[in-house]
Design an enzyme around this catalytic site. Structure first.
Site, PDB file in Angstrom:
ATOM      1  N   THR A 122       0.855  -1.198   0.000  1.00  0.00           N
ATOM      2  CA  THR A 122       0.000   0.000   0.000  1.00  0.00           C
ATOM      3  C   THR A 122       0.887   1.243   0.000  1.00  0.00           C
ATOM      4  O   THR A 122       1.804   1.351   0.811  1.00  0.00           O
ATOM      5  CB  THR A 122      -0.911  -0.017   1.242  1.00  0.00           C
ATOM      6  OG1 THR A 122      -1.618  -1.248   1.239  1.00  0.00           O
ATOM      7  CG2 THR A 122      -1.906   1.125   1.215  1.00  0.00           C
ATOM      8  N   CYS A 266      -3.219  -1.683   9.336  1.00  0.00           N
ATOM      9  CA  CYS A 266      -3.674  -1.098   8.062  1.00  0.00           C
ATOM     10  C   CYS A 266      -4.577   0.119   8.228  1.00  0.00           C
ATOM     11  O   CYS A 266      -4.227   1.209   7.772  1.00  0.00           O
ATOM     12  CB  CYS A 266      -4.416  -2.154   7.247  1.00  0.00           C
ATOM     13  SG  CYS A 266      -3.296  -3.321   6.515  1.00  0.00           S
ATOM     14  N   LYS A 329      -7.610  -7.399  16.995  1.00  0.00           N
ATOM     15  CA  LYS A 329      -8.923  -8.003  16.732  1.00  0.00           C
ATOM     16  C   LYS A 329      -8.790  -9.494  16.975  1.00  0.00           C
ATOM     17  O   LYS A 329      -7.658 -10.000  17.131  1.00  0.00           O
ATOM     18  CB  LYS A 329      -9.386  -7.680  15.317  1.00  0.00           C
ATOM     19  CG  LYS A 329      -8.615  -8.383  14.204  1.00  0.00           C
ATOM     20  CD  LYS A 329      -9.279  -8.105  12.851  1.00  0.00           C
ATOM     21  CE  LYS A 329      -8.676  -9.003  11.785  1.00  0.00           C
ATOM     22  NZ  LYS A 329      -9.257  -8.778  10.471  1.00  0.00           N
ATOM     23  N   ARG A 336      -0.374  -4.615  16.425  1.00  0.00           N
ATOM     24  CA  ARG A 336      -0.071  -3.261  15.942  1.00  0.00           C
ATOM     25  C   ARG A 336      -1.269  -2.341  16.182  1.00  0.00           C
ATOM     26  O   ARG A 336      -2.392  -2.657  15.830  1.00  0.00           O
ATOM     27  CB  ARG A 336       0.291  -3.305  14.452  1.00  0.00           C
ATOM     28  CG  ARG A 336       1.663  -3.914  14.216  1.00  0.00           C
ATOM     29  CD  ARG A 336       1.957  -4.042  12.750  1.00  0.00           C
ATOM     30  NE  ARG A 336       1.087  -5.014  12.111  1.00  0.00           N
ATOM     31  CZ  ARG A 336       1.023  -5.199  10.799  1.00  0.00           C
ATOM     32  NH1 ARG A 336       1.755  -4.488   9.979  1.00  0.00           N
ATOM     33  NH2 ARG A 336       0.212  -6.125  10.306  1.00  0.00           N
TER      34      ARG A 336
HETATM   35  C1  UDX Z   1      -8.352  -4.027   7.007  1.00  0.00           C
HETATM   36  C2  UDX Z   1      -9.307  -4.048   5.790  1.00  0.00           C
HETATM   37  O1  UDX Z   1     -10.538  -4.655   6.165  1.00  0.00           O
HETATM   38  C3  UDX Z   1      -8.691  -4.827   4.642  1.00  0.00           C
HETATM   39  O2  UDX Z   1      -9.538  -4.792   3.504  1.00  0.00           O
HETATM   40  C4  UDX Z   1      -7.359  -4.196   4.308  1.00  0.00           C
HETATM   41  O3  UDX Z   1      -6.730  -4.926   3.276  1.00  0.00           O
HETATM   42  C5  UDX Z   1      -6.448  -4.138   5.529  1.00  0.00           C
HETATM   43  O4  UDX Z   1      -7.128  -3.460   6.597  1.00  0.00           O
HETATM   44  P1  UDX Z   1      -7.708  -5.744   8.946  1.00  0.00           P
HETATM   45  O5  UDX Z   1      -6.795  -4.681   9.472  1.00  0.00           O
HETATM   46  O6  UDX Z   1      -7.209  -7.141   8.877  1.00  0.00           O
HETATM   47  O7  UDX Z   1      -8.183  -5.362   7.449  1.00  0.00           O
HETATM   48  O8  UDX Z   1      -8.982  -5.745   9.874  1.00  0.00           O
HETATM   49  P2  UDX Z   1     -10.559  -5.451   9.836  1.00  0.00           P
HETATM   50  O9  UDX Z   1     -11.243  -6.751  10.003  1.00  0.00           O
HETATM   51  O10 UDX Z   1     -10.974  -4.589   8.732  1.00  0.00           O
HETATM   52  O11 UDX Z   1     -10.669  -4.651  11.220  1.00  0.00           O
HETATM   53  C6  UDX Z   1      -9.934  -3.454  11.444  1.00  0.00           C
HETATM   54  C7  UDX Z   1     -10.220  -2.903  12.813  1.00  0.00           C
HETATM   55  O12 UDX Z   1     -11.533  -2.393  12.871  1.00  0.00           O
HETATM   56  C8  UDX Z   1     -10.115  -3.902  13.954  1.00  0.00           C
HETATM   57  O13 UDX Z   1      -9.504  -3.267  15.057  1.00  0.00           O
HETATM   58  C9  UDX Z   1     -11.551  -4.266  14.263  1.00  0.00           C
HETATM   59  O14 UDX Z   1     -11.734  -4.679  15.598  1.00  0.00           O
HETATM   60  C10 UDX Z   1     -12.245  -2.934  13.977  1.00  0.00           C
HETATM   61  N1  UDX Z   1     -13.647  -3.061  13.594  1.00  0.00           N
HETATM   62  C11 UDX Z   1     -13.992  -3.724  12.457  1.00  0.00           C
HETATM   63  C12 UDX Z   1     -14.623  -2.462  14.382  1.00  0.00           C
HETATM   64  O15 UDX Z   1     -14.334  -1.847  15.404  1.00  0.00           O
HETATM   65  N2  UDX Z   1     -15.934  -2.545  13.995  1.00  0.00           N
HETATM   66  C13 UDX Z   1     -16.305  -3.208  12.868  1.00  0.00           C
HETATM   67  O16 UDX Z   1     -17.502  -3.259  12.590  1.00  0.00           O
HETATM   68  C14 UDX Z   1     -15.310  -3.808  12.068  1.00  0.00           C
END
Ligand code: UDX
Length: 439
Positions: A122, A266, A329, A336
């Site tokens: 990215t 991310c 998560k 991170r």
């Molecule tokens: C994210 C994007 O979804 C993905 O498409 C991109 O390529 C990389 O970044 P990721 O970081 O693996 O992926 O996690 P994601 O499942 O999107 O969750 C990101 C954060 O948001 C987590 O801390 C999660 O707990 C939080 N989250 C997610 C919420 O607080 N509420 C939600 O409804 C969804």
């Protein structure tokens, strides 16, 4: 096909394994020899569902190998994916592209035959032409190299599924490309034939795809968390509200889980990088709302700290607090920018003694947060606690019977930062419970 994957972190290791799964012969390259050794033995150096099995399958079949040598990498194939990390620069919002350009500079002089360089990392929009320029300057086969942009949308914890069955495939080329598109279509043939929407764009659009997707996802999460703030002020229930909003197809339920906000490697970084680049381009006004998205996200962490202080009669000094959750998560060991750890560290800095429990992330957390105490067993972690904070969505934590904790804890106070505990069950077991965004 034969192909290489340069940079074997969360993204690259998964991509390499999945390309082998699609039937290709893959060489993964990383400059970290320890990582190369672990991956070469068929194991992931991090926790990702199903990845160990897939790595073991393809390293033992010989279809997937790893190396730390750029010479070997350049000679192996005429398709090279680059997936090195582009972290946030310390103290700034912009991306640190030094690893990316270092990789291109190492690879370029060794490229003596025509090749496609497909970048997955990215980056800020406008990076692709800079990479082409470096290749043209340093590669013997300069005029027979083509740069393609292939952004990656995988989520940790469903990375394999997202790679093999993505929502869409984005391939960006410059206007003069001739054969890179055919090479990448051949590489992703099985995914394209499965009906995956495949979007062919210019470089800039492909570069912006990832940044704008993540900015939108972050906005959606902060939107529902802003509503949580209003719920806290009015006595409404944000969990019910999120359900009500999600039933509208135009809104949708995904990314509408209120709570402690987003973290990880991310979303926060891409939000910052997007804002920084928009500013450089003179389009800062277009993303000014993202500053608020970021602010709302950080207010959730502060609100949790404030609630903890309230529950403990205004002082954290000398209090014992247990935090359930360390990863950013569930189903990952990635810490991170973890909201749970940020809250735990803040409470520690304000004078409390913290014990943190998490099913996968404790080894990583110990390295970066050595001041905190850790316990593998979430029930033992509650011993003598004045306050328990539930800051994770790992399902096994929501199923713990509160009766098993009542006599262990010094005081039965709970804050539910994820809104997934059954408040009535906990109250019946003698706990006082406060949840973010809920009455
Ligand atoms: C994210 C994007 O979804 C993905 O498409 C991109 O390529 C990389 O970044 P990721 O970081 O693996 O992926 O996690 P994601 O499942 O999107 O969750 C990101 C954060 O948001 C987590 O801390 C999660 O707990 C939080 N989250 C997610 C919420 O607080 N509420 C939600 O409804 C969804």
């Amino acid at each position: 096909m034969k192909l290489t994957v340069i940079g074997c972190g969360y993204l690259g290791a998964t991509h390499a394994a999945c390309m082998a799964e699609l039937g290709h012969e893959v060489l993964g390259m990383d400059s970290d020899m320890d990582k190369v050794a672990v991956l070469g033995s068929g194991k992931a150096p991090f926790h990702e569902r199903g990845l160990d099995e897939m790595l073991a399958r393809h390293t033992s079949s010989g279809r997937l190998k790893f190396t730390a040598s750029y010479a070997e990498t350049a000679a192996f194939a005429d398709l090279h994916f680059i997936s090195v990390g582009t972290p946030q620069q310390p103290g700034e919002h912009a991306y640190d592209l030094s690893h990316l350009f270092a990789a291109v500079r190492q690879l370029a002089p060794r490229l003596t035959a025509p090749a496609v360089i497909a970048v997955k990392s990215t980056v800020p929009v406008g990076t692709a032409p800079r990479i082409r320029d470096v290749l043209h300057e340093h590669a013997p086969a300069a005029d027979r190299l083509e740069v393609a942009w292939n952004p990656e949308f995988l989520r940790e914890s469903s990375a394999i599924e997202d790679t093999l069955r993505p929502d869409r495939l984005v391939l960006g080329f410059d206007s003069e490309h001739s054969w890179a598109e055919a090479v990448l279509r051949q590489c992703f043939e099985k995914i394209i034939e499965a009906g995956t929407p495949t979007l062919i764009t210019d470089w800039a659009t492909a570069e912006l795809a990832k940044a704008s997707a993540n900015a939108f996802l972050a906005t959606k999460i902060s939107f529902i968390n802003a509503i949580a703030e209003i719920c806290e002020a009015s006595g409404a229930d944000v969990t019910q509200l999120a359900g009500i909003l999600g039933h509208d197809d135009r809104i949708g339920g995904h990314g509408m889980r209120p709570g402690l906000g987003f973290g990880g490697g991310c979303l926060p970084k891409d939000l910052h990088g997007f804002m920084a680049r928009a500013g450089e381009l003179g389009a800062g006004q277009a993303v000014s709302m993202l500053r608020e998205v970021d602010a709302i996200n950080h207010r959730r962490r502060q609100r949790t700290v404030d609630l903890a202080r309230q529950q403990l009669d205004g002082t954290l000094l000398g209090k014992r607090i247990t935090v359930w959750g360390a990863a950013f998560k569930p189903h990952t060991d990635d810490i991170r920018d973890s909201p749970a750890l940020a809250v735990a560290q803040k409470l520690h800095d304000l004078g409390a003694t913290l014990t943190v429990s998490d099913p996968q992330a404790l080894d990583n957390a110990r390295k970066t947060h050595p001041d905190l105490d850790y316990a593998d067993d979430p029930i033992a972690a509650v011993q003598d606690a004045d306050l328990l904070l539930h800051l994770t969505e790992w399902p096994q934590y929501s199923h713990i019977d509160p009766h098993r904790l009542t006599t262990r804890a010094a005081h039965t106070h709970l804050i539910d930062g994820r809104g997934t505990l059954n408040a009535q069950t906990w109250r019946e077991a003698g706990w006082t419970i406060q949840a973010l965004g809920r009455p």
